[in-house]
Design a protein around this motif. Structure first.
Motif, mmCIF file in Angstrom:
data_model
loop_
_atom_site.group_PDB
_atom_site.id
_atom_site.type_symbol
_atom_site.label_atom_id
_atom_site.label_comp_id
_atom_site.label_asym_id
_atom_site.label_seq_id
_atom_site.Cartn_x
_atom_site.Cartn_y
_atom_site.Cartn_z
ATOM 1 N N ARG A 57 -5.090 56.028 11.291
ATOM 2 C CA ARG A 57 -4.282 54.990 10.654
ATOM 3 C C ARG A 57 -3.314 55.598 9.642
ATOM 4 N N SER A 58 -3.813 56.481 8.786
ATOM 5 C CA SER A 58 -2.958 57.102 7.770
ATOM 6 C C SER A 58 -1.902 57.984 8.416
ATOM 7 N N TYR A 59 -2.303 58.730 9.449
ATOM 8 C CA TYR A 59 -1.336 59.555 10.172
ATOM 9 C C TYR A 59 -0.238 58.687 10.781
ATOM 10 N N SER A 60 -0.623 57.581 11.386
ATOM 11 C CA SER A 60 0.335 56.718 12.083
ATOM 12 C C SER A 60 1.369 56.144 11.128
ATOM 13 N N VAL A 61 0.904 55.626 9.993
ATOM 14 C CA VAL A 61 1.833 55.037 9.034
ATOM 15 C C VAL A 61 2.753 56.104 8.454
ATOM 16 N N MET A 62 2.205 57.271 8.126
ATOM 17 C CA MET A 62 3.029 58.348 7.588
ATOM 18 C C MET A 62 4.075 58.784 8.614
ATOM 19 N N HIS A 63 3.679 58.819 9.882
ATOM 20 C CA HIS A 63 4.626 59.217 10.924
ATOM 21 C C HIS A 63 5.721 58.170 11.098
ATOM 22 N N GLN A 64 5.370 56.899 11.009
ATOM 23 C CA GLN A 64 6.374 55.861 11.112
ATOM 24 C C GLN A 64 7.345 55.908 9.929
ATOM 25 N N ARG A 65 6.857 56.286 8.765
ATOM 26 C CA ARG A 65 7.740 56.450 7.609
ATOM 27 C C ARG A 65 8.685 57.631 7.845
ATOM 28 N N HIS A 66 8.178 58.659 8.514
ATOM 29 C CA HIS A 66 9.019 59.817 8.842
ATOM 30 C C HIS A 66 10.186 59.394 9.734
ATOM 31 N N HIS A 67 9.911 58.551 10.720
ATOM 32 C CA HIS A 67 10.974 58.084 11.609
ATOM 33 C C HIS A 67 11.930 57.122 10.885
ATOM 34 N N ALA A 68 11.376 56.254 10.061
ATOM 35 C CA ALA A 68 12.202 55.264 9.378
ATOM 36 C C ALA A 68 13.147 55.909 8.364
ATOM 37 N N HIS A 69 12.723 57.025 7.777
ATOM 38 C CA HIS A 69 13.507 57.665 6.713
ATOM 39 C C HIS A 69 13.730 59.150 6.999
ATOM 40 N N SER A 70 13.929 59.489 8.249
ATOM 41 C CA SER A 70 13.993 60.902 8.648
ATOM 42 C C SER A 70 15.026 61.697 7.857
ATOM 43 N N ASP A 71 14.545 62.765 7.223
ATOM 44 C CA ASP A 71 15.367 63.711 6.463
ATOM 45 C C ASP A 71 16.123 63.073 5.300
ATOM 46 N N THR A 72 15.558 62.008 4.745
ATOM 47 C CA THR A 72 16.071 61.439 3.497
ATOM 48 C C THR A 72 15.023 61.694 2.413
ATOM 49 N N HIS A 73 15.292 61.264 1.206
ATOM 50 C CA HIS A 73 14.351 61.519 0.104
ATOM 51 C C HIS A 73 13.049 60.732 0.280
ATOM 52 N N LYS A 74 13.046 59.730 1.183
ATOM 53 C CA LYS A 74 11.827 58.950 1.432
ATOM 54 C C LYS A 74 10.975 59.524 2.564
ATOM 55 N N ASP A 75 11.483 60.538 3.240
ATOM 56 C CA ASP A 75 10.746 61.163 4.342
ATOM 57 C C ASP A 75 9.539 61.909 3.771
ATOM 58 N N PRO A 76 8.313 61.590 4.237
ATOM 59 C CA PRO A 76 7.107 62.235 3.679
ATOM 60 C C PRO A 76 6.962 63.712 4.009
ATOM 61 N N HIS A 77 7.643 64.200 5.052
ATOM 62 C CA HIS A 77 7.539 65.641 5.363
ATOM 63 C C HIS A 77 8.816 66.153 6.011
ATOM 64 N N SER A 78 9.860 66.257 5.219
ATOM 65 C CA SER A 78 11.129 66.784 5.710
ATOM 66 C C SER A 78 11.475 68.092 5.011
ATOM 67 N N PRO A 79 11.873 69.127 5.759
ATOM 68 C CA PRO A 79 12.291 70.398 5.148
ATOM 69 C C PRO A 79 13.494 70.249 4.228
ATOM 70 N N THR A 80 14.318 69.215 4.449
ATOM 71 C CA THR A 80 15.513 69.043 3.616
ATOM 72 C C THR A 80 15.166 68.717 2.164
ATOM 73 N N ASN A 81 13.939 68.275 1.928
ATOM 74 C CA ASN A 81 13.508 67.929 0.570
ATOM 75 C C ASN A 81 12.747 69.044 -0.121
ATOM 76 N N HIS A 82 12.563 70.185 0.575
ATOM 77 C CA HIS A 82 11.725 71.243 0.029
ATOM 78 C C HIS A 82 12.318 72.614 0.332
ATOM 79 N N GLY A 83 12.093 73.539 -0.582
ATOM 80 C CA GLY A 83 12.636 74.880 -0.422
ATOM 81 C C GLY A 83 11.847 75.757 0.504
ATOM 82 N N ASN A 84 10.590 75.405 0.765
ATOM 83 C CA ASN A 84 9.747 76.214 1.640
ATOM 84 C C ASN A 84 8.677 75.349 2.276
ATOM 85 N N VAL A 85 8.026 75.893 3.289
ATOM 86 C CA VAL A 85 7.054 75.119 4.061
ATOM 87 C C VAL A 85 5.812 74.776 3.242
ATOM 88 N N VAL A 86 5.447 75.630 2.275
ATOM 89 C CA VAL A 86 4.253 75.369 1.464
ATOM 90 C C VAL A 86 4.456 74.129 0.596
#
Length: 251
Positions: A57-86
């Motif tokens: 359930r948590s994975y699904s909602v987080m993934h849907q947020r990724h699609h809804a806000h892809s590569d914006t500041h609301k994206d939960p896991h976008s490289p554009t918001n971070h300097g490195n993978v860690v």
């Protein structure tokens, strides 16, 4: 050699279940399955991911947020918001933990582009609770140590155990970091998603990020004649044997 073969087997089993069950079934509902098979793959996903089990359930909602806000500041896991993978994965971890504590996800509906994708997410309360606790980590650490003792390997091989323990986050880091940083684009869309051809084979189709973000409900992530989605072939076999039923709208 045996530990390496075991790691390869574990890698592909975990990755397949993340792509097949968590991603294409739980998050996108691209196909249907009866309650028996849902519980079977739910439990098998837990066995494969072990200490790093991702709550569906948590994975699904987080993934849907990724699609809804892809590569914006609301994206939960976008490289554009971070300097490195860690730093990206640390932020992803805290976002996931926050969602794990949520009991009502109705508030997230307004964030998604298509309300029809909000559906019943699979849950298994006792398993979810145990998997989120410290005893689960202790259990799987003990299991992997026991297996490596049984393999009777050199001490150096024990360095592989952390990969087993964190296999889910490791695979997620590769997909989300590389899938939005490296490769080519078939479609000119607003985000930075990309496809990485040959490197996608050991990622079971998950690195066709540009294709997937262009049409997120299409079950085959390979769109060109020279692209290959291994998970889709297995899904087609499962459909043929009637383990699952692919939605017509996802073909």
């Amino acid at each position: 050699m045996l530990p390496v073969l075991f790691l390869i087997f574990h890698w592909f089993l975990s990755l397949f279940l993340q792509s097949f069950f968590l991603h294409r079934y739980c998050a996108h509902k691209m196909f249907q399955m009866n309650p028996f098979w849902e519980k079977f793959f739910y439990f098998l996903t837990y066995i494969a991911q072990g200490a790093s089990f991702l709550n569906p359930r948590s994975y699904s909602v987080m993934h849907q947020r990724h699609h809804a806000h892809s590569d914006t500041h609301k994206d939960p896991h976008s490289p554009t918001n971070h300097g490195n993978v860690v730093s990206m994965m640390i932020a992803t971890y805290y976002e996931y933990k926050k969602l794990l504590a949520q009991s009502d996800f109705e508030e997230f509906k307004k964030e998604f582009k298509d309300d029809s994708i909000i559906h019943h997410y699979p849950t298994w309360p006792w398993l979810d609770k145990f998997a989120a606790g410290h005893w689960n980590i202790i259990l799987w650490t003990a299991i992997y140590i026991f297996l490596y003792l049984w393999f009777q390997v050199e001490p150096l091989y024990y360095l592989l155990i952390p990969i087993h323990l964190f296999i889910g986050p490791i695979q997620g880091a590769i997909v989300n970091w590389c899938g939005h940083n490296y490769g080519h684009r078939n479609y000119d869309i607003k985000d930075q998603s990309r496809n990485t051809l040959l490197w996608d084979i050991p990622l079971m189709g998950e690195l066709y990020q540009n294709n997937h973000h262009y049409s997120c409900q299409k079950i085959n992530f390979a769109h060109k004649w020279y692209e290959f989605d291994p998970t889709y072939l297995i899904i087609k076999f499962m459909s043929f044997t009637r383990v699952i039923k692919i939605k017509r709208s996802c073909l």
